[in-house]
Motif scaffolding. Structure first.
Motif, PDB file in Angstrom:
ATOM      1  N   GLU A 198       0.836  -1.214   0.000  1.00 20.69           N
ATOM      2  CA  GLU A 198       0.000   0.000   0.000  1.00 20.69           C
ATOM      3  C   GLU A 198       0.863   1.253   0.000  1.00 20.69           C
ATOM      4  OE1 GLU A 198      -3.404   0.017   2.707  1.00 20.69           O
ATOM      5  OE2 GLU A 198      -3.007  -2.108   3.103  1.00 20.69           O
ATOM      6  N   ALA A 199       1.963   1.222   0.748  1.00 21.86           N
ATOM      7  CA  ALA A 199       2.872   2.363   0.780  1.00 21.86           C
ATOM      8  C   ALA A 199       3.571   2.531  -0.563  1.00 21.86           C
ATOM      9  CB  ALA A 199       3.897   2.193   1.901  1.00 21.86           C
ATOM     10  N   ILE A 200       3.940   1.419  -1.184  1.00 17.05           N
ATOM     11  CA  ILE A 200       4.586   1.477  -2.496  1.00 17.05           C
ATOM     12  C   ILE A 200       3.648   2.107  -3.519  1.00 17.05           C
ATOM     13  CG2 ILE A 200       5.564   0.111  -4.377  1.00 17.05           C
ATOM     14  CD1 ILE A 200       6.462  -1.939  -2.301  1.00 17.05           C
ATOM     15  N   ARG A 201       2.394   1.699  -3.504  1.00 20.94           N
ATOM     16  CA  ARG A 201       1.424   2.237  -4.465  1.00 20.94           C
ATOM     17  C   ARG A 201       1.204   3.728  -4.265  1.00 20.94           C
ATOM     18  NH1 ARG A 201      -2.485  -3.001  -3.801  1.00 20.94           N
ATOM     19  NH2 ARG A 201      -1.573  -4.268  -5.490  1.00 20.94           N
ATOM     20  N   LEU A 202       1.121   4.169  -3.004  1.00 23.86           N
ATOM     21  CA  LEU A 202       0.949   5.599  -2.752  1.00 23.86           C
ATOM     22  C   LEU A 202       2.181   6.368  -3.205  1.00 23.86           C
ATOM     23  CD1 LEU A 202      -0.733   7.901  -1.594  1.00 23.86           C
ATOM     24  CD2 LEU A 202       0.319   7.466   0.640  1.00 23.86           C
ATOM     25  N   LEU A 203       3.360   5.816  -2.944  1.00 19.50           N
ATOM     26  CA  LEU A 203       4.603   6.449  -3.395  1.00 19.50           C
ATOM     27  C   LEU A 203       4.582   6.644  -4.902  1.00 19.50           C
ATOM     28  CD1 LEU A 203       7.667   7.173  -2.498  1.00 19.50           C
ATOM     29  CD2 LEU A 203       8.190   4.956  -3.529  1.00 19.50           C
TER      30      LEU A 203
ATOM     31  N   VAL B  64       6.570 -11.683  -4.023  1.00 19.93           N
ATOM     32  CA  VAL B  64       7.609 -10.992  -4.795  1.00 19.93           C
ATOM     33  C   VAL B  64       7.013 -10.323  -6.023  1.00 19.93           C
ATOM     34  CG1 VAL B  64       9.690 -11.318  -6.173  1.00 19.93           C
ATOM     35  CG2 VAL B  64       9.458 -12.497  -3.981  1.00 19.93           C
ATOM     36  N   LEU B  65       6.214 -11.063  -6.789  1.00 22.88           N
ATOM     37  CA  LEU B  65       5.646 -10.516  -8.014  1.00 22.88           C
ATOM     38  C   LEU B  65       4.651  -9.402  -7.733  1.00 22.88           C
ATOM     39  CD1 LEU B  65       5.176 -13.840 -10.002  1.00 22.88           C
ATOM     40  CD2 LEU B  65       6.947 -12.105 -10.320  1.00 22.88           C
ATOM     41  N   ASN B  66       3.873  -9.528  -6.660  1.00 21.21           N
ATOM     42  CA  ASN B  66       2.934  -8.461  -6.302  1.00 21.21           C
ATOM     43  C   ASN B  66       3.669  -7.181  -5.937  1.00 21.21           C
ATOM     44  OD1 ASN B  66       0.670 -10.024  -6.731  1.00 21.21           O
ATOM     45  ND2 ASN B  66       0.404 -10.587  -4.584  1.00 21.21           N
ATOM     46  N   ALA B  67       4.791  -7.310  -5.228  1.00 18.77           N
ATOM     47  CA  ALA B  67       5.568  -6.126  -4.845  1.00 18.77           C
ATOM     48  C   ALA B  67       6.154  -5.445  -6.074  1.00 18.77           C
ATOM     49  CB  ALA B  67       6.679  -6.525  -3.872  1.00 18.77           C
ATOM     50  N   ILE B  68       6.656  -6.224  -7.017  1.00 18.12           N
ATOM     51  CA  ILE B  68       7.229  -5.658  -8.236  1.00 18.12           C
ATOM     52  C   ILE B  68       6.147  -5.018  -9.091  1.00 18.12           C
ATOM     53  CG2 ILE B  68       8.326  -6.261 -10.428  1.00 18.12           C
ATOM     54  CD1 ILE B  68      10.023  -8.261  -8.863  1.00 18.12           C
ATOM     55  N   GLU B  69       4.995  -5.665  -9.190  1.00 16.79           N
ATOM     56  CA  GLU B  69       3.904  -5.092  -9.967  1.00 16.79           C
ATOM     57  C   GLU B  69       3.413  -3.784  -9.347  1.00 16.79           C
ATOM     58  OE1 GLU B  69       1.056  -8.269 -10.170  1.00 16.79           O
ATOM     59  OE2 GLU B  69       1.812  -8.960 -12.106  1.00 16.79           O
ATOM     60  N   ALA B  70       3.518  -3.666  -8.015  1.00 15.18           N
ATOM     61  CA  ALA B  70       3.100  -2.437  -7.339  1.00 15.18           C
ATOM     62  C   ALA B  70       4.076  -1.294  -7.585  1.00 15.18           C
ATOM     63  CB  ALA B  70       2.954  -2.689  -5.838  1.00 15.18           C
ATOM     64  N   GLY B  71       5.336  -1.637  -7.933  1.00 15.58           N
ATOM     65  CA  GLY B  71       6.297  -0.583  -8.218  1.00 15.58           C
ATOM     66  C   GLY B  71       7.646  -0.720  -7.549  1.00 15.58           C
ATOM     67  N   ALA B  72       7.881  -1.807  -6.796  1.00 13.18           N
ATOM     68  CA  ALA B  72       9.195  -1.996  -6.170  1.00 13.18           C
ATOM     69  C   ALA B  72      10.244  -2.283  -7.239  1.00 13.18           C
ATOM     70  CB  ALA B  72       9.142  -3.157  -5.177  1.00 13.18           C
ATOM     71  N   VAL B  73      11.390  -1.636  -7.138  1.00 13.72           N
ATOM     72  CA  VAL B  73      12.470  -1.867  -8.096  1.00 13.72           C
ATOM     73  C   VAL B  73      13.685  -2.514  -7.441  1.00 13.72           C
ATOM     74  CG1 VAL B  73      11.772  -0.056  -9.691  1.00 13.72           C
ATOM     75  CG2 VAL B  73      13.259   0.524  -7.795  1.00 13.72           C
ATOM     76  N   GLY B  74      13.565  -2.816  -6.156  1.00 18.27           N
ATOM     77  CA  GLY B  74      14.610  -3.533  -5.435  1.00 18.27           C
ATOM     78  C   GLY B  74      13.958  -4.449  -4.417  1.00 18.27           C
ATOM     79  N   TYR B  75      14.610  -5.584  -4.114  1.00 15.83           N
ATOM     80  CA  TYR B  75      14.010  -6.535  -3.175  1.00 15.83           C
ATOM     81  C   TYR B  75      15.139  -7.278  -2.459  1.00 15.83           C
ATOM     82  CZ  TYR B  75      10.107  -9.496  -1.560  1.00 15.83           C
ATOM     83  OH  TYR B  75       9.145 -10.125  -0.803  1.00 15.83           O
TER      84      TYR B  75
END
Length: 217
Positions: free
Chosen positions: A70-75, A96-107
């Protein structure tokens, strides 16, 4: 691409107190970053994002009052040029895939030490996508699986080449040198790629292209 000439404004979201303090100590000891807030809850982090701009969000995923995605999406909505990096113990495919789809570029996984963490931040700010080896295996496994080609706008040969470079983590300058083109034209091609793939960042673009069968890593 992120401006690396000034200290990165970093928002840290981690509910585990010892880990939050350790990460905050690492960031405060790094001259390239400025810790604007270290939050223990999603509510606190969302309030910070709505109050002031940040350049980098470093977030856990499972939080006492919600999910770090949720924070990633707002960012992504408020500060499209900012970066998001996940630091979590969660490493299952769906997360992992949900985080990347939300906009994370590092994990990164939470076993990262101080040197690895700073190197990951610097790599991310330079335009790369730092990920732990186990996370990389998840992405490679998903991208290597047979996928039926899905309809959508076709990429030009040049855009496909650039997309392959993006998947390798090349920066704009490296892409220009690799393809012997002007650096100024690289963002134009990347913007077209994002538009055609309905992507917001390089991780989304590579993931979507692999699903459509446009590239194979």
């Amino acid at each position: 691409m992120a401006d690396t000439t000034q200290a990165a404004r970093i928002l840290l979201l981690e509910d585990d107190t010892p880990l939050r303090e350790r990460f905050a100590h690492i960031i405060n000891g790094w001259p390239g970053g400025e810790l604007v807030a270290a939050c223990a809850t999603l509510e606190e982090a969302l309030a910070v994002l709505n109050r002031q701009p940040v350049d980098l969000l470093m977030t856990d995923l499972n939080l006492p009052d919600g999910h770090g995605i949720e924070a990633i999406r707002l960012l992504r909505r408020l500060y499209p040029d900012a970066d998001a990096m996940v630091i979590s113990v969660l490493a299952d495919d769906e997360t992992v895939l949900n985080a990347i789809e939300a906009g994370a570029v590092g994990y990164l996984l939470k076993d990262a030490d101080s040197i690895e963490l700073v190197e990951a931040i610097e790599s991310l700010r330079a335009g790369h996508s730092p990920i732990s080896s186990s996370i990389a295996r998840i992405l490679v496994r998903r991208m290597s699986a047979p996928a039926a080609s899905q309809p959508g706008p076709e990429l030009t040969p040049r855009e496909t080449e650039i997309l392959r470079g993006i998947a390798k983590g090349f920066t704009y300058t490296e892409l220009a040198e690799w393809l012997n083109i002007s650096r100024q034209t690289v963002p134009v091609h990347i913007k077209n790629i994002y538009r055609k793939l309905a992507a917001n960042n390089r991780s989304e673009a590579v993931y979507e292209a692999s699903k459509r069968g446009l590239i194979r890593l």
